[in-house]
Design an enzyme around this catalytic site. Structure first.
Site, PDB file in Angstrom:
ATOM      1  N   VAL A 222     -21.604   9.860  10.823  1.00 37.90           N
ATOM      2  CA  VAL A 222     -22.320   9.051  11.821  1.00 37.90           C
ATOM      3  C   VAL A 222     -23.771   8.901  11.372  1.00 37.90           C
ATOM      4  CG1 VAL A 222     -22.965   8.799  14.250  1.00 37.90           C
ATOM      5  CG2 VAL A 222     -20.845   9.994  13.651  1.00 37.90           C
TER       6      VAL A 222
ATOM      7  N   GLU B  46     -17.754  -5.493   3.838  1.00 38.51           N
ATOM      8  CA  GLU B  46     -16.615  -5.334   2.941  1.00 38.51           C
ATOM      9  C   GLU B  46     -15.879  -6.666   2.783  1.00 38.51           C
ATOM     10  OE1 GLU B  46     -15.917  -2.560   1.393  1.00 38.51           O
ATOM     11  OE2 GLU B  46     -17.274  -1.199   2.451  1.00 38.51           O
TER      12      GLU B  46
ATOM     13  N   LYS C 125     -17.337   6.292  15.132  1.00 40.29           N
ATOM     14  CA  LYS C 125     -18.584   7.069  15.186  1.00 40.29           C
ATOM     15  C   LYS C 125     -18.913   7.499  16.617  1.00 40.29           C
ATOM     16  CE  LYS C 125     -20.405   4.644  11.136  1.00 40.29           C
ATOM     17  NZ  LYS C 125     -21.322   3.575  10.656  1.00 40.29           N
TER      18      LYS C 125
END
Length: 334
Positions: A151, A208, A223
């Site tokens: 995180v 990505e 997270k």
């Protein structure tokens, strides 16, 4: 001086960044902490290189960056086709380091703990789905299980919650935890539509090739789930309510700006509740971050409002969190 044997799983961008820090700061670790690190194995998707005497990290980096895979390394090193679980059982190491994206890594994390090996990880799904099982196993065996880099990369929000606020009761956390969505929304504020902003993020390496984990809110959800586990107790990602930014329109962004506000993907974490969704924020809000910054605003009964902000992405930043945990685990095992 203590010599600590490391087994590194994952030799992509983050794994190589960790290796570079271990090389560049070798003298500092010896002088400051009295610890020397010896990497006895490195695994990528092509195989596992294992040398009990210690691997030459400079050569490992050269091979990976030249040929793209460790299995091309034939001189002096044998490449094994271990599964991760076989590797953690077979290889004599003090600390297992997981910087992979293996969604089933909890299985070999548990195997490592049962073998008496500390675990350091940046891999989010195992914790978001199996936090209680993993941390209880580590506690039972009195072995470090550390995950700062899951995180906010190297920004130490996990350490803050686990080790510093010991007299406080955390009441609520609000956080912006995904740098890719912040970049996209920032570019939309400059006039791009969602698809154009996403393509720009991909060209710059911020998003990505498959951006779904970011834009659908899954990464932020993982997270936020981990933050809940640390601050309030175990839940799983399945308990989280997650909505990403894929449906945010340029018109919504413009309307927010016209009101003097900005849109960000915000995680809200309260006892028994994890939610991730786009929210309008005042421009002066500590949550109105830009670029690759992450931020968490933590409310406690004693401190009131506490803001922790820093880089939430980047190779050096993630390596900072991983290596800090490696040092911490080494000192606890010493």
């Amino acid at each position: 001086m203590d010599e600590v044997k490391l087994s590194l799983f994952g030799f992509g961008n983050v794994g190589r960044a960790v290796a570079r820090v271990l090389l560049e700061k070798e003298k500092l670790f010896r002088e400051r902490y009295g610890v020397g690190f010896k990497v006895v194995s490195i695994a990528d998707t092509s195989g596992t290189v294992w040398l009990p005497e210690g691997i030459d990290l400079r050569e490992a980096l050269l091979v990976k960056e030249t040929f793209g895979k460790l299995s091309s390394w034939t001189n002096d090193y044998e490449v094994y086709s271990f599964t991760p679980e076989e590797a953690v059982r077979e290889i004599d190491a003090d600390i297992v380091i997981d910087v992979t994206n293996d969604r089933n890594a909890h299985e070999w994390h548990l195997a490592a703990l049962r073998e008496g090996k500390a675990v350091v990880t940046s891999n989010k799904p195992p914790l978001a789905s199996h936090y209680a099982e993993l941390t209880e196993e580590a506690k039972r065996r009195e072995i470090p299980y550390l995950f700062e880099a899951t995180v906010m990369a190297g920004t130490p929000v996990i350490g803050l919650l686990r080790e510093n606020l010991l007299g406080d009761t955390v009441e609520r956390i609000e956080a912006v935890l995904n740098a890719t969505t912040t970049f996209i929304l920032s570019r939309m504020e400059m006039g791009l539509d969602f698809e154009e902003a996403l393509r720009q993020a991909q060209r710059l390496g911020i998003a990505e090739r498959d951006p779904s984990g970011d834009v659908l809110g899954i990464d932020a959800g993982y997270k936020a789930t981990i933050l809940h586990c640390v601050a309030f107790g175990p839940v799983t990602f399945d308990d989280a309510r997650v909505k990403g930014i894929a449906e945010v329109t340029a018109g919504e962004v413009r309307r927010a700006r016209a009101k003097g506000k900005t849109l960000r993907l915000v995680a809200t974490v309260e006892k028994g509740r994890v939610a991730v969704e786009p929210k309008e924020l005042p421009l002066e809000s500590p949550l109105a971050v830009s670029n690759n910054e992450n931020v968490a605003v933590i409310w406690t009964d004693l401190l009131g409002e506490l803001v922790i902000k820093g880089a939430g992405a980047g190779l050096k930043e993630t390596a900072s969190g991983v290596v800090s945990d490696i040092v911490r685990a080494s000192l606890r095992k010493a």
